[in-house]
Write an enzyme that holds these catalytic residues in place. Structure first.
Site, PDB file in Angstrom:
ATOM      1  N   SER A 676      13.717  50.609  28.430  1.00 29.32           N
ATOM      2  CA  SER A 676      14.513  51.790  28.184  1.00 29.32           C
ATOM      3  C   SER A 676      13.546  53.085  28.802  1.00 29.32           C
ATOM      4  O   SER A 676      14.173  54.180  28.477  1.00 29.32           O
ATOM      5  CB  SER A 676      14.951  52.198  26.793  1.00 29.32           C
ATOM      6  OG  SER A 676      13.782  51.964  25.942  1.00 29.32           O
ATOM      7  N   LYS A 719      19.339  55.745  19.559  1.00 28.88           N
ATOM      8  CA  LYS A 719      18.392  56.639  20.314  1.00 28.88           C
ATOM      9  C   LYS A 719      19.000  58.099  20.262  1.00 28.88           C
ATOM     10  O   LYS A 719      18.153  58.968  19.979  1.00 28.88           O
ATOM     11  CB  LYS A 719      18.237  56.253  21.914  1.00 28.88           C
ATOM     12  CG  LYS A 719      17.768  54.971  22.096  1.00 28.88           C
ATOM     13  CD  LYS A 719      17.802  54.419  23.366  1.00 28.88           C
ATOM     14  CE  LYS A 719      17.020  53.282  23.475  1.00 28.88           C
ATOM     15  NZ  LYS A 719      17.328  52.564  24.856  1.00 28.88           N
TER      16      LYS A 719
END
Length: 773
Positions: A676, A719
């Site tokens: 990520s 997130k």
């Protein structure tokens, strides 16, 4: 000692010996013996009594008869039916057979009579006293003659007569009696008597010891028997029974009261019959008892009635938890279907989320809303298959597995069963517990779950299973495939404030004995605690801080006699100390070579600062900060992408030969990995090489390819919540993750701007500070 000779008839005796001065009855049946008696009665009634050596000989010869006997006088003679004569004789004196004269009908013998002369020497006197003392001891031990007889014997003064009297009362072998009879000298006779008495006393002492030991054992046995018989009699009067019978009857009564399936009832009956036939002290009886207790205590058919009130269930769920709309919606759907369809297999809900977001307490609320029993089993650290399926009954200390134990605890076959921390299981040489859970959590199989200990199929299809985990990737794929996964990402700041006000503060005040008048939380206090003293997805750290505030307030109230304590954002540091977390990334100025990335961890989303620096060198790329292999590969991919776009970035084509590059992720003690951070590291590297600043109010996540394409990643909700917690205003996401925005709370989406990108060029365009503003 004078000796006289004469001829008189002789009567052979079998198994008996007559001493002088001894009066005894004899039964005479042999023809020769009767003829000898008749001959004696015709003359002077005297007859010679001598004992046979072999009592079984009916026609003894002279050599078969002892030579020393007793001359006796016939006192009485009585003829009995059948030809037998009953005769009373009295022994007079010793005599020795000298010669036999065989008449056809009897023996006539010539005898030598011995007249005893009493000579009392000191030696004889000592022997007599010894004999008397020994005889007294013998009488006490044997108890065969009365004390009066003992007195009459002891009063005899003549040593010879005394010896004969004592010998006549002793129970001796014929050989020993004959030895006494044949001892003509008085001294020899008393010595032999003393030896015999000494031997008899030893035997009697041993007999006494043996009798005492046997009697004690017999007394103990008889006492126990007597007490048991008394107990049986008492139990019979009271209507009770002995332990074994009562136990067996109790099992039968319990079986009668329960509505068990036929196969289970047959198994119970069989085990009860085995127990009934088994001796009490056999070790296996304890195993059978334990097994029967388990079979009779399991809820084979017991089931609680569900409270199918969707509105009430929704109210209870909202009372217990703030937010978590997706989970609540799924529970209400299940209740709605349950109201329409009576028979429905229980769902298997898998709640995945970081610690402290309320997974376990949510399962309790589900049980409360449906009025079902609740059971929790923690699977953290379980590595033995027997923990799930149980042990075989042949093992020492065998028990059912945790699933069956939980069903027994619940007492119903349709509880809410929580399997906590399913991602913390592991496997070793004892088997794989996750494989054993496949049968438990498979709706097609769990209606006949087989436990190794129970050995009978148990229906688990009515159970509402709730499974919790922190990380999805740690759950085995076949197990994951059987569950309905619901992700709980974490709470926003606003949700945490509401949770603290509605649940955490009242709970801690109640636990610490404080009222709402004694401790006052001003506006903004909880929000400051959340921002400056916690950085988490759940609320556990928040609860600990609130508990700390309550403890300190309680101390001030007790020690300083204060009526109340007011907590404000200004005086919070005096209670909790300096803030634990630095200012958010959004309040920092834009910098060169520093990009803000978003990452997913097991405790929720997190914000990472990625730093890149360049220096003169030979083109070496250095990566630090505990990076995993995936992140290292992402950094290499970003580096290659920049080399292919040097003209667009205005970078020298040979920079990779003259420049060393160092990419670092702070907080190096924490391992980091995942796909990520590709665009984040590429952005930081591009900023360092071009000297352009990156915006500090933008966070980004996404993977990069060698051609610059941005690939989608997971954990978007976690997130985004992490970005919102630290004050980020804009978030760059892969375009293919646009569908994940629906899961983000509305109040978070309202405060954030989402920029969806397909290529690294779009990232550069939005993340870099533009020259025109």
């Amino acid at each position: 000692m004078a000796t006289n000779t004469r001829q008189i008839p002789m009567l052979p005796l079998r198994g008996i010996l007559v001493f002088p001065y001894m009066i005894i009855h004899l039964d005479v049946g042999r023809e020769k013996s009767i003829s000898a008696l008749e001959e004696a009665m015709v003359h002077d009634r005297l007859i010679m009594l001598a004992t046979q050596k072999d009592a079984q000989n009916d026609k003894p010869a002279p050599e078969d008869i002892y030579t020393v006997g007793t001359v006796a006088e016939v006192k009485q003679l009585l003829k009995l039916p059948g030809g037998t004569i009953h005769v009373l004789v009295e022994g007079l004196r010793r005599a020795e057979i000298v010669r036999y004269t065989d008449h056809d009908s009897f023996y006539m013998v010539e005898i030598a009579e011995h007249e005893e002369t009493e000579q009392k020497t000191p030696e004889i006197e000592a022997l007599v006293r010894t004999a008397v003392h020994q005889f007294e001891q013998w009488v006490k031990l044997s108890k065969k003659i009365p004390p009066e007889t003992l007195v009459s014997v002891v009063m005899v003064e003549e040593p010879g007569r005394l010896s004969d009297l004592i010998a006549s009362h002793l129970t001796l072998k014929i050989e020993d009696k004959q030895a006494l009879l044949a001892a003509i000298p008085v001294k020899d006779r008393v010595e032999i008597l003393c030896d015999i008495l000494g031997r008899e006393l030893e035997i009697l002492e041993l007999e006494k010891k043996i009798n005492v030991r046997v009697r004690k054992q017999m007394e103990k046995t008889q006492k126990e028997y007597y007490l048991r018989e008394q107990l049986k009699a008492i139990q019979k009067e009271l209507g009770d029974k002995d332990d074994r019978a009562a136990e067996v009857d109790d099992y039968r009564q319990r079986l009668k009261e329960l509505d068990l399936p036929k196969d289970v009832a047959d198994k119970v009956i069989k085990e009860i019959e085995r127990l009934e036939k088994m001796p009490p002290m056999v070790a296996e009886s304890a195993v059978i008892r334990t097994y029967l207790d388990w079979l009779l205590s399991l809820p084979w058919t017991t089931e609680t009635n569900d409270r199918i009130d969707v509105d009430l269930a929704e109210t209870i769920l909202n009372e217990d938890h703030y937010g978590l709309d997706k989970v609540k919606e799924r529970i209400l759907e299940y209740l709605s279907i349950r109201k329409l369809a009576e028979k429905i297999k229980g769902p298997i809900l898998c709640l995945i989320g970081p610690p402290g977001v309320g997974k376990t307490s949510l399962a309790r609320s589900i049980a409360r809303s449906m009025e079902r029993k609740f059971v929790r089993v923690s699977l953290g650290g379980v590595r033995d298959e027997a923990e799930i399926r149980g042990h075989r009954r042949t093992y020492v200390g065998a028990l059912p597995g945790r699933v069956i134990q939980g069903m027994r605890t619940a007492g119903s076959k349709n509880p809410v069963f929580l399997l906590d921390e399913i991602d913390k299981m592991s496997a070793d040489f004892r088997g794989d517990p996750s494989a054993a859970l496949l049968e438990v959590l498979d709706p097609e199989q769990n209606n006949s779950f087989s436990d190794h200990y129970v050995e009978l199929p148990f229906d688990l299809s009515r159970v509402l299973w709730v499974v919790t985990a922190n990380a999805l990737h740690n759950i085995p794929r076949p197990l994951y495939d059987r569950m309905e996964v619901i992700t709980i990402a974490g709470y926003t700041e606003e949700e945490k404030v509401q949770i603290a006000k509605r649940y955490l503060i009242p709970k801690q005040m109640r636990d610490h004995g404080l009222s709402d008048k004694q401790i006052i939380f001003s506006e903004g206090t909880v929000q400051k605690v959340i921002r400056d003293y916690t950085r988490e997805a759940g609320v556990r750290s928040l609860e600990r801080n609130i508990a700390g505030l309550c403890r300190k307030a309680a101390r001030q109230i007790v020690q300083e006699k204060r009526a109340s304590v007011r907590l404000t954002a200004q005086n919070l540091h005096t209670f909790l100390g300096a803030p634990k977390y630095r200012k958010t990334q959004a309040e920092m100025e834009p910098q060169v070579g520093v990009a803000t990335g978003l990452a997913w961890t097991e405790v929720g989303g997190d914000v990472l600062a990625v730093e890149a620096s360049i220096m003169k060198g030979k083109g070496q790329l250095t990566l630090t900060g505990q990076l995993g292999d995936v992140m290292r590969e992402s950094a290499q991919a970003g580096f290659t992408y920049i080399r292919t776009r040097v003209k667009e970035f205005g970078i020298a084509e040979d920079f990779h030969e003259k420049t060393d590059i160092h990419i670092h992720l702070p907080e190096g003690a924490i391992p980091k990995d995942g796909p990520s951070a590709g665009i984040t590291m590429a952005s930081a590297l591009a900023s360092a090489l071009t000297g352009k600043q990156l915006r500090s109010d933008i966070a980004m996540t996404g993977e990069i390819t060698l051609r610059g394409r941005v690939l989608p990643v997971g954990g978007i909700k976690e997130k985004v919540l992490a970005a919102h917690r630290v004050g980020i205003k804009k978030v760059i996401l892969p375009k293919e993750n646009k569908r994940d925005i629906d899961d983000i709370p509305v109040n978070v989406k309202r405060n954030l701007e989402f920029i969806f990108v397909e290529h690294m060029d779009d990232v550069v365009k939005n993340a870099f500070v533009q020259e025109n503003g």
